[in-house]
Design an enzyme around this catalytic site. Sequence first.
Site, PDB file in Angstrom:
ATOM      1  N   LYS A 182      36.117  51.770  36.301  1.00  0.00           N
ATOM      2  CA  LYS A 182      37.181  51.060  36.937  1.00  0.00           C
ATOM      3  C   LYS A 182      38.420  51.438  36.291  1.00  0.00           C
ATOM      4  O   LYS A 182      38.321  51.043  35.030  1.00  0.00           O
ATOM      5  CB  LYS A 182      36.788  49.816  37.207  1.00  0.00           C
ATOM      6  CG  LYS A 182      37.903  48.883  37.759  1.00  0.00           C
ATOM      7  CD  LYS A 182      37.976  47.318  37.467  1.00  0.00           C
ATOM      8  CE  LYS A 182      39.030  46.964  38.015  1.00  0.00           C
ATOM      9  NZ  LYS A 182      40.541  47.088  37.290  1.00  0.00           N
ATOM     10  N   PRO A 216      44.172  43.547  39.741  1.00  0.00           N
ATOM     11  CA  PRO A 216      43.555  43.660  38.473  1.00  0.00           C
ATOM     12  C   PRO A 216      42.448  42.909  38.394  1.00  0.00           C
ATOM     13  O   PRO A 216      41.350  42.948  37.313  1.00  0.00           O
ATOM     14  CB  PRO A 216      44.595  42.883  37.381  1.00  0.00           C
ATOM     15  CG  PRO A 216      45.142  41.787  38.070  1.00  0.00           C
ATOM     16  CD  PRO A 216      45.426  42.506  39.461  1.00  0.00           C
ATOM     17  N   GLY A 220      37.052  44.625  39.476  1.00  0.00           N
ATOM     18  CA  GLY A 220      36.436  44.283  38.099  1.00  0.00           C
ATOM     19  C   GLY A 220      35.536  43.016  38.140  1.00  0.00           C
ATOM     20  O   GLY A 220      34.331  43.047  37.580  1.00  0.00           O
ATOM     21  N   CYS A 291      45.331  48.794  20.126  1.00  0.00           N
ATOM     22  CA  CYS A 291      44.809  47.395  19.681  1.00  0.00           C
ATOM     23  C   CYS A 291      44.356  47.774  17.986  1.00  0.00           C
ATOM     24  O   CYS A 291      44.374  46.834  17.164  1.00  0.00           O
ATOM     25  CB  CYS A 291      43.427  47.328  20.265  1.00  0.00           C
ATOM     26  SG  CYS A 291      42.343  48.742  20.521  1.00  0.00           S
TER      27      CYS A 291
END
Length: 488
Positions: A182, A216, A220, A291
Amino acid sequence: MTTFNEGKLYIDGRLRDAAGGATYEDIDPWTGQVFGHAADASAEDMEEAIAAARRAFDDTDWSTNHALRREMVVKLGERLQANRDRLVPLAQHELGSALGAALGPQVDGPLSYWNELITMFDAFEWEKNMGQRVSYGVTNDRLVVREPVGVVGAITPWNVPFYIAVGKVVPALLAGCTVILKAAPETPLINALMGELAHEAGFPAGVFNVVTAKDPVLTGEMLVTDKRVDLISFTGSTGVGKRIMEKGAATLKRVFLELGGKSANILLDDTPDFATAVAHSIVCFHAGQGCAISTRLLVPRSRYEEAVAVLEHTYAAYAGVWGKIDDPTNVMGPVISARQRDRVMGYIETGKAEGARLIAGGNVATDKGDGYFIEPTCFVDVTSDMTIAREEIFGPVLVVIPFEDDDDAVRIANDSDYGLSGGVQSADRERAMKVARRMRTGTIGVNGGSWSSPDMPFGGYKQSGVGREWGLEGFEEYLETKSIGIAA
């Protein structure tokens, strides 16, 4: 073959439109204009993808046919390498990646890792003979067998979507899992290209599926809550990771979470070429949208003013360098979206309001064009209780914090909800290693060293995640362990 600015779904071995032909616009962060269109999957589309992946795992020999898995993954890698000239412009225009970054971790890095993942697969020990042992009066021949988990939902972020997709999809497929990839809503096309090329490579139906959607949440959450999906591998924000862990609990789903970071780079007082080390600490790569980027610079109070002066000079010199899309030496472009630009600017305003001193940047860079540009920004006189020192900004913002001694540096570095990466430098390697071993973080570079390679596990402590990606540890995330006792 589709063009690089038009993406379709890849479900159950077919390249196709979303239900009803729904599409959505893909925006180029450099211009703020429409770059392409992607299929906008519905719940119906995701349902088909989950059913296909489940069927391919349960009803075909994919999970046990090692030779077929290897052949298909090798073919996909070859197709991707042959289409590198499509991947690079996607990384530039869909992600907002400057060419220097697109040619590195965004595209060439994961392509170069492919063969090492295959080598890891070839060397993996699938069964281990534990010998004989008498248990409850019975003599047993014993085996420990490794088997695939099942259906994997791989959810990728928008900052390095191809890199992350390779790190999830390739080990999962080689392990014998079937996969639903995804894509992040902001970056659908680079992952859609993987589906297109898997179709060209001749993947068996349902083994690998790619779903893109503007919403979004909807698709998911279907992956996370559906009991037919055995494992979720997610990279993204800590907030979303917490929701995935909560929603997946109902089915006791295994979760791998690679989440946020607020990594600290410690320069000890004896750091060789201190000025260069300080200058290299500026946050500019991919506009700080990583990150594992060290966004906290910790410097000794005895050399604090020296560090501030170096940073003032470095940021002033860099002002005219960044923001050039086709310069292979440039690694900084815009942030991904107007929403992200506004979020980062909100943190900058908070930093000012809480008393940090701004020595560089702090503004939207309107001179770079109509895209989502923010000046490289640096705050000094920062304390660990400030919002900009505690929360992940995910933008080109560095905060500088002084420390008194090694113990104080470790204390400040560990005073964080996160623990993903970091660094430490010293002329004394043993001293640097003592500090590194005390830092509560999943990865760390010592004296400029790099931990990043496909054979090294990547992941974090605390709220930076659960589990590891890459390396043998990352491969094993997609495997179950079965113990077998056979009466001799």
